[in-house]
Scaffold this motif. Structure first.
Motif, mmCIF file in Angstrom:
data_model
loop_
_atom_site.group_PDB
_atom_site.id
_atom_site.type_symbol
_atom_site.label_atom_id
_atom_site.label_comp_id
_atom_site.label_asym_id
_atom_site.label_seq_id
_atom_site.Cartn_x
_atom_site.Cartn_y
_atom_site.Cartn_z
ATOM 1 N N HIS A 36 0.758 -1.155 -0.047
ATOM 2 C CA HIS A 36 0.089 -0.357 0.175
ATOM 3 C C HIS A 36 1.012 1.339 -0.156
ATOM 4 N N ALA A 39 1.952 1.667 -3.347
ATOM 5 C CA ALA A 39 1.110 2.325 -4.277
ATOM 6 C C ALA A 39 1.378 3.801 -4.292
ATOM 7 N N ARG A 48 0.216 2.775 -10.808
ATOM 8 C CA ARG A 48 -0.071 2.854 -9.174
ATOM 9 C C ARG A 48 -1.063 2.165 -9.187
ATOM 10 N N GLU A 52 -2.498 -0.560 -6.622
ATOM 11 C CA GLU A 52 -3.091 -0.657 -5.905
ATOM 12 C C GLU A 52 -4.044 -1.631 -5.527
ATOM 13 N N THR A 55 -2.286 -4.265 -3.735
ATOM 14 C CA THR A 55 -2.857 -4.599 -1.965
ATOM 15 C C THR A 55 -4.539 -4.721 -1.679
ATOM 16 N N TRP A 121 -11.350 2.644 1.703
ATOM 17 C CA TRP A 121 -11.131 3.525 -0.075
ATOM 18 C C TRP A 121 -12.003 3.738 -0.685
ATOM 19 N N THR A 126 -4.709 9.118 1.488
ATOM 20 C CA THR A 126 -4.212 8.105 1.148
ATOM 21 C C THR A 126 -3.294 8.439 1.651
#
Length: 430
Positions: A36, A39, A48, A52, A55, A121, A126
């Motif tokens: 994570h 990313a 990216r 993600e 992850t 999410w 972030t």
């Protein structure tokens, strides 16, 4: 079987199954946190997005294992009152605090952070979202620390005094600095990272062997898993060796029985100190557990070391036999971990608290019939949970990232950015 044998069988079986959940949870969550973070630090939007998805894929496998595993942890709590009331009466004043802290961390802090990460999410910034998964990692290892503090007291009681037949804590610092707990924590941490690394590498290699289209996703996962597995498996052997001087000093009978040397002299000394009894732990169990742990540890370390070099130009996965070999390695760290637990616990026999409380004295006054029923129910329940867990993990691991549901929820109405005065969308404020 006697009542004591049934109680020991029940606790051994349920703890072994629970341990399989714990070792994967502690091994997988740091890797998910690294993914994570990786990313979040990637600027290229295409890469990216891939990281993600990576992850979320591994995070979903982690969440499945955590969700089912936490049920086994809850069920195990009942056994202290059901089968081992003598242990609670003698040592409850000492290791009750570490167990309570472990419960607070695992069932409140860790679960809260994980829940926020799961449902965050697309709804959190972030940086905040990445911080949550690192907090989950931190609390997972904090939980393991407190468990080993409690177990370390049983292995080598320190920082206490006995009054009225019960142990009372007198030095909390000594309890925290117990070498039987701290070195074991290092060994556990590295063993868990080995398990997580081999698991990630094995599943990634499986998808390459099947001809996956997600080459970049699984290439990154494979590299991370192989490197973590190689480094952790190398150091887990070293830290394991560091425990031998501690065991020679604190549990000499365990090492004497393992090496089959000096057992008679130690038996005579323990009879003089504690009265008549058989103080010799089973040699065969110790030898099998140690050999299992050693052989598998060296095998995993060697295979992952070679695999690091085969990562160059994807040679590790271009040949299917090598890819399937990595997949076949997945169960090995779990077996080694069980071997380590057996060695740690069986070698302490006949003591439950070393030198202070025997297994027979710690046993609750429960009929053999009651223990037989509870043993059968507990083992059946735990086996069912283990089968459910690994069926779900295998199913979602085999399906790949396309079947990932973690982080795929639709945004809520108040999650949608509002338009500003200039017509451009503004980010939601958290």
């Amino acid at each position: 079987m006697s009542a004591a044998d049934l109680a020991r069988l029940q606790f051994a079986a349920t703890t072994t199954v629970h341990w399989l959940f714990v070792i994967l949870t502690m091994g997988l969550v740091p890797l998910v946190a690294i993914m994570h973070t990786w990313a979040a630090c990637t600027r290229d939007p295409v890469r990216r997005a891939v990281r993600e998805r990576m992850t979320r894929f591994w995070g979903q496998l982690y969440v499945i294992n955590y969700a089912v595993g936490i049920v086994t942890g809850l069920v195990m709590e009942f056994q202290f009152g059901l089968s081992w009331s003598g242990l609670s009466k003698f040592a409850g004043n000492v290791f009750g605090a570490p167990l309570a802290l472990e419960t607070l961390i695992a069932f409140f802090a860790e679960s809260t952070f994980l829940g926020m990460w799961i449902f965050g999410w697309g709804r959190m910034r972030t940086g905040v979202h990445v911080t949550l998964i690192w907090l989950v990692t931190l609390t997972a290892y904090a939980s393991g620390f407190w468990i080993l503090i409690a177990n370390g007291f049983m292995q080598h009681p320190v920082g206490y005094e006995v009054r009225g037949g019960a142990a009372y804590l007198t030095d909390f610092g000594a309890l925290l600095a117990n070498p039987n707990a701290l070195i074991a924590l290092g060994h556990l941490t590295l063993g868990a990272l080995t398990t997580g690394g081999v698991f990630v590498a094995g599943v990634s290699a499986f998808h390459f062997a099947r001809g996956t289209k997600e080459t970049e996703l699984f290439r990154g996962s494979l590299r991370l898993g192989v490197w973590v597995g190689m480094l952790a498996s190398f150091f887990v052997i070293i830290v394991g060796q560091l425990q031998i001087p501690v065991l020679n000093r604190t549990q000499p009978m365990k090492m004497a029985a393992l090496n089959n040397e000096g057992v008679a002299d130690l038996q005579a000394r323990l009879v003089r100190d504690h009265g008549p009894g058989d103080y010799i732990p089973p040699h065969d169990w110790l030898r099998i557990a140690m050999d299992t742990m050693t052989i598998i540890g060296n095998t995993v370390s060697t295979v992952t070391f070679v695999a690091v070099f085969l990562l160059w130009k994807d040679r590790l996965v271009r040949r299917r036999p090598l890819a399937y070999l990595m997949t076949a390695m997945i169960p090995f760290p779990f077996i080694a971990a069980v071997g380590g637990w057996v060695f740690r616990e069986v070698g302490r026999q006949p003591w439950l608290v070393y030198g202070q409380l025997t297994v027979e004295d710690a046993l609750s006054h429960v009929s053999r019939a009651s223990l037989a029923v509870s043993c059968a129910v507990f083992i059946a329940l735990f086996v069912a949970l283990a089968v459910t867990n690994w069926t779900l993990i295998a199913r979602f691991a085999r399906r790949g990232p396309d079947a990932t549901q973690l982080g795929a929820t639709e945004p809520l109405p108040d999650d949608v950015p509002e338009s500003g005065a200039d017509g451009k969308q503004t980010a939601p404020v958290f």
